[in-house]
Design an enzyme around this catalytic site. Sequence first.
Site, PDB file in Angstrom:
ATOM      1  N   TYR A 235       0.835  -1.204   0.000  1.00  0.00           N
ATOM      2  CA  TYR A 235       0.000   0.000   0.000  1.00  0.00           C
ATOM      3  C   TYR A 235       0.866   1.249   0.000  1.00  0.00           C
ATOM      4  O   TYR A 235       2.086   1.182   0.171  1.00  0.00           O
ATOM      5  CB  TYR A 235      -0.962  -0.011   1.198  1.00  0.00           C
ATOM      6  CG  TYR A 235      -0.334   0.327   2.546  1.00  0.00           C
ATOM      7  CD1 TYR A 235       0.503  -0.566   3.206  1.00  0.00           C
ATOM      8  CD2 TYR A 235      -0.597   1.551   3.162  1.00  0.00           C
ATOM      9  CE1 TYR A 235       1.055  -0.249   4.435  1.00  0.00           C
ATOM     10  CE2 TYR A 235      -0.050   1.873   4.402  1.00  0.00           C
ATOM     11  CZ  TYR A 235       0.784   0.962   5.032  1.00  0.00           C
ATOM     12  OH  TYR A 235       1.344   1.281   6.244  1.00  0.00           O
TER      13      TYR A 235
ATOM     14  N   ARG B  35       8.189   4.314  -4.544  1.00  0.00           N
ATOM     15  CA  ARG B  35       8.194   3.352  -3.431  1.00  0.00           C
ATOM     16  C   ARG B  35       7.157   2.250  -3.672  1.00  0.00           C
ATOM     17  O   ARG B  35       7.400   1.085  -3.356  1.00  0.00           O
ATOM     18  CB  ARG B  35       7.942   4.064  -2.106  1.00  0.00           C
ATOM     19  CG  ARG B  35       8.065   3.125  -0.911  1.00  0.00           C
ATOM     20  CD  ARG B  35       7.987   3.843   0.419  1.00  0.00           C
ATOM     21  NE  ARG B  35       6.697   4.486   0.613  1.00  0.00           N
ATOM     22  CZ  ARG B  35       6.387   5.229   1.675  1.00  0.00           C
ATOM     23  NH1 ARG B  35       7.281   5.415   2.630  1.00  0.00           N
ATOM     24  NH2 ARG B  35       5.199   5.778   1.780  1.00  0.00           N
TER      25      ARG B  35
ATOM     26  N   ARG C  84      -7.344 -20.743  -1.872  1.00  0.00           N
ATOM     27  CA  ARG C  84      -6.349 -20.529  -0.825  1.00  0.00           C
ATOM     28  C   ARG C  84      -5.188 -21.509  -0.944  1.00  0.00           C
ATOM     29  O   ARG C  84      -5.368 -22.726  -0.793  1.00  0.00           O
ATOM     30  CB  ARG C  84      -6.988 -20.642   0.566  1.00  0.00           C
ATOM     31  CG  ARG C  84      -5.996 -20.284   1.673  1.00  0.00           C
ATOM     32  CD  ARG C  84      -6.602 -20.368   3.061  1.00  0.00           C
ATOM     33  NE  ARG C  84      -5.631 -19.957   4.064  1.00  0.00           N
ATOM     34  CZ  ARG C  84      -4.677 -20.746   4.559  1.00  0.00           C
ATOM     35  NH1 ARG C  84      -4.579 -22.001   4.162  1.00  0.00           N
ATOM     36  NH2 ARG C  84      -3.820 -20.296   5.451  1.00  0.00           N
TER      37      ARG C  84
ATOM     38  N   HIS D  94      -0.683 -21.017  -0.287  1.00  0.00           N
ATOM     39  CA  HIS D  94       0.310 -19.986   0.013  1.00  0.00           C
ATOM     40  C   HIS D  94       1.093 -19.533  -1.217  1.00  0.00           C
ATOM     41  O   HIS D  94       1.376 -18.359  -1.377  1.00  0.00           O
ATOM     42  CB  HIS D  94       1.289 -20.484   1.080  1.00  0.00           C
ATOM     43  CG  HIS D  94       0.680 -20.595   2.451  1.00  0.00           C
ATOM     44  ND1 HIS D  94      -0.377 -21.432   2.726  1.00  0.00           N
ATOM     45  CD2 HIS D  94       0.960 -19.959   3.607  1.00  0.00           C
ATOM     46  CE1 HIS D  94      -0.707 -21.316   4.004  1.00  0.00           C
ATOM     47  NE2 HIS D  94       0.084 -20.427   4.563  1.00  0.00           N
TER      48      HIS D  94
ATOM     49  N   LYS E 175       6.383  -1.780   2.089  1.00  0.00           N
ATOM     50  CA  LYS E 175       5.168  -1.172   2.653  1.00  0.00           C
ATOM     51  C   LYS E 175       4.031  -2.179   2.491  1.00  0.00           C
ATOM     52  O   LYS E 175       3.128  -2.043   1.657  1.00  0.00           O
ATOM     53  CB  LYS E 175       4.865   0.188   1.995  1.00  0.00           C
ATOM     54  CG  LYS E 175       4.030   1.072   2.923  1.00  0.00           C
ATOM     55  CD  LYS E 175       4.137   2.522   2.561  1.00  0.00           C
ATOM     56  CE  LYS E 175       3.141   3.387   3.303  1.00  0.00           C
ATOM     57  NZ  LYS E 175       3.234   3.400   4.762  1.00  0.00           N
TER      58      LYS E 175
ATOM     59  N   GLU F 180      12.006   2.227  14.251  1.00  0.00           N
ATOM     60  CA  GLU F 180      11.064   3.276  13.842  1.00  0.00           C
ATOM     61  C   GLU F 180       9.835   3.222  14.733  1.00  0.00           C
ATOM     62  O   GLU F 180       9.785   2.446  15.689  1.00  0.00           O
ATOM     63  CB  GLU F 180      10.692   3.103  12.366  1.00  0.00           C
ATOM     64  CG  GLU F 180      10.036   1.778  12.060  1.00  0.00           C
ATOM     65  CD  GLU F 180       9.713   1.566  10.581  1.00  0.00           C
ATOM     66  OE1 GLU F 180       9.593   2.549   9.840  1.00  0.00           O
ATOM     67  OE2 GLU F 180       9.556   0.402  10.192  1.00  0.00           O
TER      68      GLU F 180
HETATM   69  N1  PDD Z   1       2.711   5.078   7.571  1.00  0.00           N
HETATM   70  N2  PDD Z   1       7.374   3.757   9.073  1.00  0.00           N
HETATM   71  C1  PDD Z   1       6.211   3.083   9.080  1.00  0.00           C
HETATM   72  C2  PDD Z   1       6.182   1.727   9.683  1.00  0.00           C
HETATM   73  C3  PDD Z   1       5.063   3.667   8.508  1.00  0.00           C
HETATM   74  O1  PDD Z   1       3.913   2.974   8.493  1.00  0.00           O
HETATM   75  C4  PDD Z   1       5.143   4.971   7.963  1.00  0.00           C
HETATM   76  C5  PDD Z   1       3.959   5.658   7.350  1.00  0.00           C
HETATM   77  C6  PDD Z   1       6.368   5.635   7.986  1.00  0.00           C
HETATM   78  C7  PDD Z   1       6.548   7.026   7.408  1.00  0.00           C
HETATM   79  O2  PDD Z   1       6.577   6.997   5.997  1.00  0.00           O
HETATM   80  P1  PDD Z   1       6.043   8.233   5.131  1.00  0.00           P
HETATM   81  O3  PDD Z   1       6.862   9.411   5.497  1.00  0.00           O
HETATM   82  O4  PDD Z   1       6.265   7.804   3.735  1.00  0.00           O
HETATM   83  O5  PDD Z   1       4.574   8.394   5.481  1.00  0.00           O
HETATM   84  C8  PDD Z   1       7.472   4.999   8.547  1.00  0.00           C
HETATM   85  C9  PDD Z   1       1.523   5.540   6.899  1.00  0.00           C
HETATM   86  C10 PDD Z   1       1.262   7.004   7.058  1.00  0.00           C
HETATM   87  C11 PDD Z   1       0.360   4.658   7.317  1.00  0.00           C
HETATM   88  O6  PDD Z   1       0.576   3.458   7.416  1.00  0.00           O
HETATM   89  O7  PDD Z   1      -0.759   5.160   7.500  1.00  0.00           O
END
Ligand code: PDD
Length: 288
Positions: free
Chosen positions: A41, A60, A108, A110, A155, A187
């Site tokens: 996403y 990204r 389903r 994997h 992501k 993070e």
């Molecule tokens: N999340 N690290 C994680 C684990 C995140 O989920 C996010 C952002 C960031 C910051 O990335 P960016 O600057 O590209 O938003 C770092 C979004 C906002 C979310 O999951 O809603």
Amino acid sequence: MSSTPAESTGQTVFLNGEFMPIESARVPVLDRGFIFGDGVYEVVPVYGGRAFRWPQHFARLERSLAKIRLANPRSSQQWTELVAELVRLHPWRDQFVYLQVTRGVAKRDHAFPKGATPTVFAMSSEFVALAPQLREHGVPVVTRPDERWLHCDIKSISLLGNVLARQEAADADAFECVMFRDGFLTEGSSSNIWVVRDGTVFCPPLDRLVLEGIRVGLIGELCAASGTPLEVRRILREEVFAADELMLSSATREVVPITRIDGQAVGSGAPGPVYARLYAAYQAAKAA
Ligand code: PDD
């Protein structure tokens, strides 16, 4: 691409080529996003109708798709047009657009299905600015061990580790959960974390343990432009607790001062000058 105007109260979303009211959007239960969390996403802030840092977000998305070995089902131009149309369909000046691609609907199993069509979903929500008192006083965070997997650079929609971490923060009435792996800062549950010491800004390396936040690149540029030294290196837990300032950044929160960590004051206990400078520069970048 068919389109219907947004209803005055609701959101119009995009699902597999069609725009529709959010209430009408349906995904089959065998969608691999639902069954396996098998998808990726993006969250893109939109200011005054303009998708902020869109090329970086799109790049990204492409990297995330490549890392899960899913061919991008749409061209760059199709994605760009989709985002523009979604934004146009909503009345809010500032929005954030959510994009999601899953490996599609299949029996389903994997292993990757053969011939499944990826599910493409997109929606836009109103961008609600952070309450001014939180900017004025800063926010509290808690810390936890980072118990997520070793591909935090993707992501991924598989966010259970992030969800559980964020709930730990919610349980403690904190704004975010800051995570450490083997004694080093990674993070936040949905944000990148910044440490300031003696005027230098520090952030952890963008390896597989951390999402490459789009604001990481942006804040790097803002530091360079303002002559603020920036060091990218591993950061010990003790260094985080000894910081003069801490900040978090994300698409939906921009840059936010952290003034308490596990109940302890950060630096003076108030948002600091480096935050103030970077926040002002961030606002200027949005308006540029
Ligand atoms: N999340 N690290 C994680 C684990 C995140 O989920 C996010 C952002 C960031 C910051 O990335 P960016 O600057 O590209 O938003 C770092 C979004 C906002 C979310 O999951 O809603």
